[in-house]
Design a protein around this motif. Sequence first.
Motif, short mmCIF file in Angstrom:
data_model
loop_
_atom_site.label_atom_id
_atom_site.label_comp_id
_atom_site.label_asym_id
_atom_site.label_seq_id
_atom_site.Cartn_x
_atom_site.Cartn_y
_atom_site.Cartn_z
N ILE A 59 0.84 -1.21 0.00
CA ILE A 59 0.00 0.00 0.00
C ILE A 59 0.87 1.25 0.00
O ILE A 59 0.57 2.21 -0.72
CB ILE A 59 -0.99 -0.02 1.19
CG1 ILE A 59 -2.05 -1.10 0.96
CG2 ILE A 59 -1.64 1.35 1.38
CD1 ILE A 59 -2.96 -1.36 2.14
N ALA A 60 1.95 1.24 0.78
CA ALA A 60 2.85 2.40 0.80
C ALA A 60 3.43 2.65 -0.58
O ALA A 60 3.49 3.80 -1.04
CB ALA A 60 3.96 2.19 1.83
N LEU A 61 3.84 1.59 -1.27
CA LEU A 61 4.33 1.76 -2.65
C LEU A 61 3.24 2.30 -3.55
O LEU A 61 3.47 3.22 -4.35
CB LEU A 61 4.78 0.42 -3.23
CG LEU A 61 6.17 -0.09 -2.96
CD1 LEU A 61 6.40 -1.40 -3.71
CD2 LEU A 61 7.23 0.91 -3.32
N LEU A 62 2.06 1.74 -3.41
CA LEU A 62 0.94 2.12 -4.27
C LEU A 62 0.62 3.61 -4.17
O LEU A 62 0.42 4.28 -5.18
CB LEU A 62 -0.29 1.29 -3.90
CG LEU A 62 -1.53 1.48 -4.76
CD1 LEU A 62 -1.27 1.01 -6.17
CD2 LEU A 62 -2.69 0.72 -4.15
N VAL A 63 0.60 4.12 -2.95
CA VAL A 63 0.22 5.53 -2.76
C VAL A 63 1.42 6.47 -2.74
O VAL A 63 1.26 7.68 -2.67
CB VAL A 63 -0.64 5.73 -1.49
CG1 VAL A 63 -1.90 4.90 -1.56
CG2 VAL A 63 0.14 5.42 -0.23
N GLY A 64 2.63 5.90 -2.80
CA GLY A 64 3.83 6.74 -2.83
C GLY A 64 4.23 7.28 -1.48
O GLY A 64 4.91 8.29 -1.38
N TYR A 65 3.85 6.59 -0.41
CA TYR A 65 4.18 7.04 0.95
C TYR A 65 5.44 6.33 1.44
O TYR A 65 5.48 5.10 1.46
CB TYR A 65 3.01 6.75 1.89
CG TYR A 65 3.27 7.15 3.32
CD1 TYR A 65 3.25 8.48 3.70
CD2 TYR A 65 3.56 6.19 4.28
CE1 TYR A 65 3.51 8.86 5.00
CE2 TYR A 65 3.81 6.55 5.59
CZ TYR A 65 3.78 7.88 5.95
OH TYR A 65 4.05 8.26 7.25
N LYS A 66 6.45 7.11 1.82
CA LYS A 66 7.70 6.56 2.35
C LYS A 66 8.21 5.42 1.46
O LYS A 66 8.49 4.31 1.91
CB LYS A 66 7.52 6.05 3.78
CG LYS A 66 7.04 7.10 4.76
CD LYS A 66 8.17 7.96 5.22
CE LYS A 66 7.68 8.89 6.33
NZ LYS A 66 8.67 9.86 6.72
N VAL A 67 8.34 5.71 0.17
CA VAL A 67 8.69 4.70 -0.82
C VAL A 67 10.03 4.04 -0.50
O VAL A 67 10.17 2.82 -0.63
CB VAL A 67 8.68 5.30 -2.24
CG1 VAL A 67 9.24 4.33 -3.27
CG2 VAL A 67 7.27 5.71 -2.62
N ALA A 70 9.41 1.60 2.32
CA ALA A 70 8.59 0.48 1.85
C ALA A 70 9.41 -0.45 0.96
O ALA A 70 9.37 -1.68 1.14
CB ALA A 70 7.37 1.00 1.09
N ALA A 71 10.16 0.12 0.03
CA ALA A 71 10.99 -0.71 -0.86
C ALA A 71 12.03 -1.47 -0.05
O ALA A 71 12.25 -2.67 -0.28
CB ALA A 71 11.65 0.17 -1.92
N GLY A 72 12.67 -0.81 0.90
CA GLY A 72 13.67 -1.47 1.74
C GLY A 72 13.06 -2.60 2.56
O GLY A 72 13.63 -3.70 2.65
N ALA A 73 11.90 -2.36 3.14
CA ALA A 73 11.23 -3.39 3.95
C ALA A 73 10.84 -4.58 3.08
O ALA A 73 11.00 -5.74 3.49
CB ALA A 73 10.00 -2.81 4.63
N LEU A 74 10.35 -4.32 1.88
CA LEU A 74 9.94 -5.41 0.99
C LEU A 74 11.14 -6.21 0.50
O LEU A 74 11.06 -7.43 0.33
CB LEU A 74 9.09 -4.88 -0.15
CG LEU A 74 7.71 -4.37 0.29
CD1 LEU A 74 7.02 -3.62 -0.83
CD2 LEU A 74 6.85 -5.52 0.81
N ILE A 75 12.27 -5.54 0.30
CA ILE A 75 13.50 -6.25 -0.06
C ILE A 75 13.92 -7.17 1.09
O ILE A 75 14.24 -8.34 0.88
CB ILE A 75 14.64 -5.27 -0.42
CG1 ILE A 75 14.34 -4.57 -1.75
CG2 ILE A 75 15.99 -5.99 -0.48
CD1 ILE A 75 15.24 -3.37 -2.05
#
Length: 132
Positions: A59-67, A70-75
């Motif tokens: 959701i953070a990626l989707l809405v562009g919040y703290k990208v 979010a990207a780091g956490a998903l990695i």
Amino acid sequence: MNTSLIRLSRALVALIFVIGGLGKIAAFSATKDFIASVGFPLPALFLAGAIAFEVFGGIALLVGYKVRWAAGALIIFLIPATIIFHAMNLTDAAQGQQQMIEVLKNLAIIGALVKFLADESIAPRLAAPAER
């Protein structure tokens, strides 16, 4: 930078995580049993964590919040998930080919997430002086 294409690429990657997380919620018991079957400790706790990473990170990626976060956490989520649930089964005669596809898919997703992380790191420096 073409912001429409950036938003589209983030949305497409985000869908993988949001749908995956929601699918884990819908099949919580079966997913927990699968996690337990590979010998993972505290499967319900780790499943809840996986759901949180996937849904909130997506959701953070989707809405562009703290990208970047979010990207780091998903990695961080994808690396052990790829190793534990896919790479460990590459030599299995019945599953090897499918698991190779899963590993390569996850590596491609990690590549996209690294790109999002990098884009967000340099974006403030690329902004016009009036936008800063």
